[in-house]
Design a protein around this motif. Structure first.
Motif, PDB file in Angstrom:
ATOM      1  N   LEU A   1       0.837  -1.137   0.033  1.00  0.00           N
ATOM      2  CA  LEU A   1      -0.031  -0.013  -0.024  1.00  0.00           C
ATOM      3  C   LEU A   1       0.748   1.493  -0.040  1.00  0.00           C
ATOM      4  O   LEU A   1       1.858   1.496   0.556  1.00  0.00           O
ATOM      5  CB  LEU A   1      -0.956   0.020   1.123  1.00  0.00           C
ATOM      6  N   THR A   2       0.356   2.092  -0.751  1.00  0.00           N
ATOM      7  CA  THR A   2       0.961   3.495  -0.615  1.00  0.00           C
ATOM      8  C   THR A   2       0.726   4.157   0.881  1.00  0.00           C
ATOM      9  O   THR A   2      -0.270   3.691   1.449  1.00  0.00           O
ATOM     10  CB  THR A   2       0.487   4.614  -1.391  1.00  0.00           C
ATOM     11  N   LEU A   3       1.424   5.211   1.281  1.00  0.00           N
ATOM     12  CA  LEU A   3       1.314   5.824   2.620  1.00  0.00           C
ATOM     13  C   LEU A   3       0.025   6.335   2.691  1.00  0.00           C
ATOM     14  O   LEU A   3      -0.801   6.020   3.940  1.00  0.00           O
ATOM     15  CB  LEU A   3       2.470   7.024   2.676  1.00  0.00           C
ATOM     16  N   THR A   4      -0.585   7.011   1.717  1.00  0.00           N
ATOM     17  CA  THR A   4      -1.971   7.483   2.002  1.00  0.00           C
ATOM     18  C   THR A   4      -2.979   6.523   1.915  1.00  0.00           C
ATOM     19  O   THR A   4      -4.131   6.429   2.821  1.00  0.00           O
ATOM     20  CB  THR A   4      -2.370   8.524   0.495  1.00  0.00           C
TER      21      THR A   4
ATOM     22  N   HIS B   1      -7.526  14.049   7.479  1.00  0.00           N
ATOM     23  CA  HIS B   1      -6.749  13.141   8.544  1.00  0.00           C
ATOM     24  C   HIS B   1      -5.701  12.199   7.621  1.00  0.00           C
ATOM     25  O   HIS B   1      -4.755  11.638   8.222  1.00  0.00           O
ATOM     26  CB  HIS B   1      -7.754  12.361   9.402  1.00  0.00           C
ATOM     27  N   CYS B   2      -6.051  12.076   6.261  1.00  0.00           N
ATOM     28  CA  CYS B   2      -5.316  10.880   5.712  1.00  0.00           C
ATOM     29  C   CYS B   2      -4.510  11.322   4.527  1.00  0.00           C
ATOM     30  O   CYS B   2      -3.630  10.466   4.040  1.00  0.00           O
ATOM     31  CB  CYS B   2      -6.255   9.891   5.314  1.00  0.00           C
TER      32      CYS B   2
ATOM     33  N   ARG C   1     -12.793  14.653  -4.328  1.00  0.00           N
ATOM     34  CA  ARG C   1     -12.530  13.607  -5.280  1.00  0.00           C
ATOM     35  C   ARG C   1     -11.485  12.914  -5.515  1.00  0.00           C
ATOM     36  O   ARG C   1     -11.264  11.776  -5.873  1.00  0.00           O
ATOM     37  CB  ARG C   1     -13.146  14.039  -6.684  1.00  0.00           C
ATOM     38  N   THR C   2     -10.452  13.381  -4.793  1.00  0.00           N
ATOM     39  CA  THR C   2      -8.991  12.714  -4.681  1.00  0.00           C
ATOM     40  C   THR C   2      -9.170  11.808  -3.695  1.00  0.00           C
ATOM     41  O   THR C   2      -8.547  10.593  -3.739  1.00  0.00           O
ATOM     42  CB  THR C   2      -8.021  13.911  -3.952  1.00  0.00           C
ATOM     43  N   VAL C   3     -10.002  11.851  -2.634  1.00  0.00           N
ATOM     44  CA  VAL C   3     -10.390  10.704  -1.669  1.00  0.00           C
ATOM     45  C   VAL C   3     -10.752   9.455  -2.474  1.00  0.00           C
ATOM     46  O   VAL C   3     -10.388   8.286  -2.261  1.00  0.00           O
ATOM     47  CB  VAL C   3     -11.309  11.295  -0.503  1.00  0.00           C
ATOM     48  N   ASP C   4     -11.868   9.950  -3.231  1.00  0.00           N
ATOM     49  CA  ASP C   4     -12.474   8.627  -4.133  1.00  0.00           C
ATOM     50  C   ASP C   4     -11.424   7.839  -4.837  1.00  0.00           C
ATOM     51  O   ASP C   4     -11.461   6.692  -4.825  1.00  0.00           O
ATOM     52  CB  ASP C   4     -13.401   9.102  -5.007  1.00  0.00           C
ATOM     53  N   SER C   5     -10.505   8.790  -5.560  1.00  0.00           N
ATOM     54  CA  SER C   5      -9.346   8.150  -6.123  1.00  0.00           C
ATOM     55  C   SER C   5      -8.759   7.159  -5.308  1.00  0.00           C
ATOM     56  O   SER C   5      -8.229   6.018  -5.747  1.00  0.00           O
ATOM     57  CB  SER C   5      -8.551   8.953  -6.960  1.00  0.00           C
TER      58      SER C   5
END
Length: 240
Positions: A167-170, A194-195, A204-208
């Motif tokens: 997994l990536t850090l994010t 938080h992440c 929308r970056t969260v969705d990605s």
């Protein structure tokens, strides 16, 4: 391997390394009654393998076991890190107690013992260990088939010893954040704050990131994690 008690992510996991079936069952029952989850190892080699794969919060370690004895297992556990260990033995000898403490045992119990006292000793050791832990050190998170170690930034599969997810850090931050409260639904704004790295301001970056994380988990056999909640955000999902 024997597993007792279906449990949520918040219950401590105790590895019972004991070759006597009757004693192991009694201890497992008392620990389950005390709110713990348990795993059982029947010999020293299995104890070391389960320690790697399941990452227990505490090890209850019999001295006289086949394969590798308790002293050898304890030495290896101390080489690996600081998992609390309570030694269990039929030998009521001061030299054995001193040996265990010298190698790094946190406590010592002599057979025959009161199982309720063993549980109380384990609770005391865990409280003491938590109080001595460096500030900011996070506990391992166990939910569904995932073992999430914030200290090492590692995600493993409980059923597959040694298997780590790439997994990536994010992605790791998102998974750990959701897993700490697996039934809670978090908004995209909350997850963004938080992440995600500073500079990411678009929801929308969260969705990605969630989509990529979900795909990696599906490839590992973990379905419906994270779970989208229409019009709200995301929760851990899965079986939680």
């Amino acid at each position: 391997m024997e597993t007792t008690a279906q449990a949520g992510a918040g219950q401590a996991l105790v590895l019972i390394a004991e070759d006597d079936d009757e004693i192991a069952l009694i201890l497992a029952a008392y620990f389950s009654r005390g709110g713990f989850r348990t795993l059982r190892a029947q010999d020293g080699r299995q104890a070391l393998a389960l320690h790697l794969s399941a990452r227990p919060d505490l090890v209850l370690l019999d001295v006289q076991m086949p394969g590798l004895d308790g002293w050898m297992v304890l030495s290896e556990l101390r080489r690996r890190g600081g998992t609390p260990v309570i030694m269990v033995t039929a030998m009521d000898q001061d030299v054995d107690k001193l040996t265990g403490l010298r190698i790094g045992a946190d406590d010592y119990v002599v057979k025959p013992f009161n199982p309720a006292e063993v549980v109380a000793r384990a609770q005391a050791v865990l409280r003491r260990t938590l109080a001595q832990a460096p500030a900011g050190m996070a506990a391992v998170i166990r939910v569904d088939d995932l073992v999430i170690d914030p200290g090492k930034h590692e995600v493993a599969l409980a059923h597959a010893p040694g298997t780590l997810l790439n997994l990536t850090l994010t992605e790791f931050k998102l998974l750990a954040y959701l897993a700490r409260s697996p039934r809670q639904v978090f908004s995209r704004t909350d997850l963004l704050a938080h992440c995600l790295p500073e500079g990411d301001t678009l929801e929308r970056t969260v969705d990605s990131h969630v989509s990529k994380l979900r795909r990696k988990l599906e490839e590992a056999g973990i379905d419906d994690v994270p779970r989208g909640i229409r019009g709200v955000g995301y929760k851990f999902g899965g079986k939680a």
